[in-house]
Design a protein around this motif. Structure first.
Motif: not given
Length: 848
Positions: A223-230
């Protein structure tokens, strides 16, 4: 040929759903083998369906016959073995089924399963003269069709085994069952492979593709991980995705939980459902541009023979919402999965990862807000039905569900929360219309809390300590793992070095002039480490007369060019060292023999310091060179504070807490049944400091005379045990200390010191047990909290809109290890002798 066609389906299915990662070849042996007893003799007894001994005996007999029948077949060339019988599978229980109790269940038995039958020494069924041993076997029926007896006579229910074959291969590959294995109830419905509703979708002719987690588990997708940032995100279906497109998104909730989001489609190619099958030895293909009464997930009367392929297996996904009509083709929105790796890890061996409906390892986040997949309902006619997944469980702009808001957050139904019920601090919104490419917005945090760091150290070992300093330019953190010290910030690891035999006690950390200095006591040496562009070591060898370096170093003085610190020794000495920051040299400037035994802790106060020698029960104050004081029992922890202008030492002993005044007067604060770390902070702004302590199920607070603080003790809502030392900082800008504490199951609670109530935005979750006392620091001009879990995940949050006053920020109070707290503020102190606002005449109140 019949069984070969079923295996041809398995071959085609896994080739497609794995994107070519799994290629299967197969052989079906020609002869029929006949065992010695009837089928009913090999099925588990009705009073103990988990007793697989009869099945084991069945397999043992089959392989003995096969070894004699096929001496020239090289069984070592194969990985998975099916034993196919001419009967019906005992896999679906329907009212009125005839003879179901005499059928064999379809099961996959691996080596562990067989050892449960034949004992731990079982190594497999010997074949080819004992040169090869078969360690797994799947028992499969010729059919799943069965006759049902009803009021109107006997009805044939036609079911087939393609889905069951595919799931059995999944079991061999290591996939756990994703239904409730205790009850057999569905848990993920037709959104993945390893669930009964999926295995028998379209009456068993084909299941949907495996779920995103199943494919991840098997190593087929990343997967592509998204952990912070809107931001705004787009996610494409795999059939139409370009190499640069995102097809699977992972969003961490904490160190062990995360969301997976996938954009699966029933007809991504927009060419209908094309089904290939074999009938009377001939291959045919039929196409369907939509669902029909005779081609739908619960009824397939329009096909014949054995289905060997489907162009898109996800046509089997749930397809209808309340606005749907069968005449119109229906596709679905995004699928959101809630994955809990801790539950998976804890329950994988027992194959029970989805048995707890409230805490599943692999769960569908049902967009309609009603958790009903696998649930039992009774109709107005008294019939029991089992809830199934629907299109309304997926996420799309015009989902007509009553609770759907086109948003997934802490205040929606369903809630974006961890399995422990804490706020995930994740919000997804503005899902677009159903399409092969769907967009949505993601934001992290809440009005009070923002995730600022989340990464893994990817190294074995459990941290011994955690610390944080500001060097004049930035905040940097330190921890130890597997004989390495790591320097990092909230964004990730900056540097690491092997200090050789890292002590379990916390070192001293000092920040200055955009640099850091670390003092490591290592028994026979003090290691002074200057951290700049490079590491520079200065060593101080211990003196035999003083003994080994024993305590945590304590910062005594810091000037522009000089550092002084104290350290205790095994010989009963307290040594004061000076470090010249320009020349990077260290010198011993004072030594004092204070105990006849090992010094175990030093704590500062204005103009002096206190110390304890735990091994021989001594305490001492050195401002006026007083003699050691015999406590009569073991001293565990020491914290210095003030009452007015007087210094007071608070000591945790084996039996409780005591205070020692400047005149060496001992006062018992309270007895305790267990020894737990404590801190001191100004909770009420009433002129008194309070002792704060985690004590099993309770967070306790009491003043220096032992009286319990108003609105305490505090208990976790789910009655989890509190662990480690609490921390204290003013989070809500009311000039009084608030408490941050931690539970056994990884929750972080923040409690208002005055009211005892939970502070907005809390609790939050780390996902795993916190390994060592966390840290409070300042980042982005706001108070921040950092933790490391036992699986070595570092997470940090801004936890307040302010940069509040810090009372106790890490182990030993701060990075300087001073273990001291200043006198409490008296702005709310009650000066009136008998304040009317605080008085209550019980039981007969009189107000006028």
């Amino acid at each position: 040929m019949y069984f070969e066609n079923h295996l041809k389906f398995v071959q085609n299915y896994f080739s497609k759903v794995s994107n070519g990662n799994l290629n299967i070849s197969y052989t079906v042996l020609d002869d029929i083998l006949t065992v010695s007893q009837t089928m009913r003799n090999y099925t588990p007894p009705l009073d103990d369906l988990n007793d697989h001994t009869p099945l084991g005996n069945y397999l043992e007999e089959v392989w003995q016959l096969a070894d004699a029948q096929y001496p020239n077949v090289s069984f070592a060339d194969y990985d998975l073995f099916f034993v196919l019988h001419a009967g019906v599978g005992k896999d679906i229980s329907l009212p009125g089924s005839l003879g179901n109790e005499r059928d064999l269940p379809s099961v996959y038995m691996n080596e562990k399963s067989l050892q449960n039958v034949f004992g731990d020494t079982f190594e497999g069924f010997p074949m080819n003269g004992g040169n090869f041993k078969i360690t797994n076997s799947a028992i499969m029926p010729e059919t799943e069709s069965r006759e049902i007896e009803g009021f109107d006579g006997t009805t044939l229910i036609e079911l087939t085994t393609n889905g069951l074959f595919a799931a059995t291969v999944g079991s061999y590959l290591g996939l756990p069952d994703l239904y409730n294995t205790e009850t057999g109830r569905s848990a993920i419905g037709r959104f993945g492979l390893m669930d009964g509703q999926a295995m028998f979708s379209f009456q068993g002719i084909y299941p949907p593709e495996p779920s995103a987690w199943e494919k991840m588990f098997l190593g087929w997708i990343t997967p592509t991980e998204i952990s912070i940032g809107n931001r705004n995100l787009n996610i494409a279906n795999k059939f139409v995705a370009n190499p640069s497109d995102t097809t699977l998104i992972k969003i961490p909730i904490n160190s062990t939980e995360y969301y997976l989001i996938e954009n699966r489609k029933r007809d991504a190619l927009q060419d209908g459902s094309n089904v290939t099958y074999i009938s009377n030895g001939q291959e045919y293909t039929k196409s369907f541009d939509r669902d029909f009464e005779n081609y739908i997930y619960y009824s397939v009367d329009t096909l014949e023979g054995v289905i060997i392929d489907v162009d898109e297996y996800d046509w089997a996904l749930p397809s209808f919402d309340r606005d749907a009509e069968i005449e119109n083709f229906e596709d679905i929105g995004l699928i959101i999965w809630h994955i809990d790796e801790r539950i998976i890890s804890d329950n994988y061996e027992s194959n029970t990862i989805n048995n707890d409906r409230y805490k599943r390892g692999v769960a569908i986040v049902e967009a309609d807000g009603i958790r009903d997949i696998g649930e039992e309902f009774q109709t107005i006619f008294g019939e029991l039905v089992i809830g199934e997944g629907t299109k309304e469980d997926t996420w799309y702009k015009n989902n007509p569900s009553e609770y759907y808001e086109n948003k997934f957050s802490a205040d929606t139904k369903p809630k974006a929360e961890s399995n422990s019920g804490t706020n995930s601090l994740i919000s997804l919104s503005d899902f677009s219309e159903i399409s092969n490419r769907i967009s949505f917005n993601i934001s992290f945090g809440s009005d009070e809390i923002d995730l600022i760091g989340n990464f893994s150290f990817n190294i074995d070992g459990i941290p011994k300590w955690l610390s944080s300093v500001f060097n004049g330019n930035e905040v940097v953190h330190f921890t130890s793992l597997n004989n390495m010290t790591f320097i990092f910030n909230s964004s990730g690891i900056m540097q690491s070095f092997p200090p050789n035999n890292i002590p379990s006690i916390k070192p001293l950390f000092v920040g200055y002039d955009n640099k850091e200095l670390v003092v490591f006591p290592q028994s026979e040496i003090l290691r002074i480490l200057f951290i700049d562009d490079d590491f520079e070591d200065v060593y101080s060898i211990y003196d035999d007369n003083f003994g080994r370096f024993w305590t945590t170093p304590v910062l005594y003085l810091l000037t522009n060019n000089n550092i002084e610190f104290l350290i205790g020794t095994s010989g009963g000495y307290i040594l004061k060292y000076s470090i010249d920051l320009s020349s990077k040299t260290i010198s011993l400037i004072e030594s004092k023999k204070v105990f006849i035994s090992t010094v175990t802790q030093i704590a500062l106060f204005d103009g002096g310091y206190n110390a304890i020698a735990g091994e021989e029960y001594w305490s001492s104050k050195f401002a006026a060179n007083d003699s050691p004081l015999d406590l009569g029992e073991r001293a565990i922890q020491l914290v210095n504070t003030k009452v007015g202008t007087d210094n007071v030492a608070v000591i945790q002993t084996e039996s409780g807490l005591i205070s020692i005044s400047i005149t060496n007067e001992i006062t018992e604060i309270r007895k305790t049944d267990s020894v737990n770390p404590f801190i001191i902070a100004d909770l009420k702004n009433d002129g008194s400091n309070y002792i704060i302590q985690n004590n099993g199920a309770y967070l306790e607070a009491f003043n220096l005379t032992g009286s319990t603080a108003n609105n305490f003790p505090i208990q976790d809502e789910f009655e989890s045990a509190f662990i480690l030392s609490p921390l204290s900082v003013d989070l809500n800008n009311d000039e009084a200390a608030d408490i941050i504490t931690f539970t056994e199951d990884g929750k972080i609670l923040a409690v208002d010191g005055i009211t005892g109530k939970m502070i907005d935005g809390f609790p939050i979750s780390t996902g795993g047990k916190v390994a060592t006392v966390p840290i409070i620091f300042t980042e982005n001009g706001r108070t921040a909290l950092g933790v490391i879990t036992e699986n070595n995940q570092f997470m940090s949050w801004n936890i307040s809109q302010y940069d509040g006053k810090k009372f106790w920020t890490e182990e030993n109070g701060n990075a300087s290890n001073t273990s001291s707290v200043e006198a409490a503020s008296s702005s709310e102190k009650i000066a009136e002798f008998f304040p009317q606002s605080k008085a209550y005449n019980w039981p007969n109140p009189v107000y006028e």
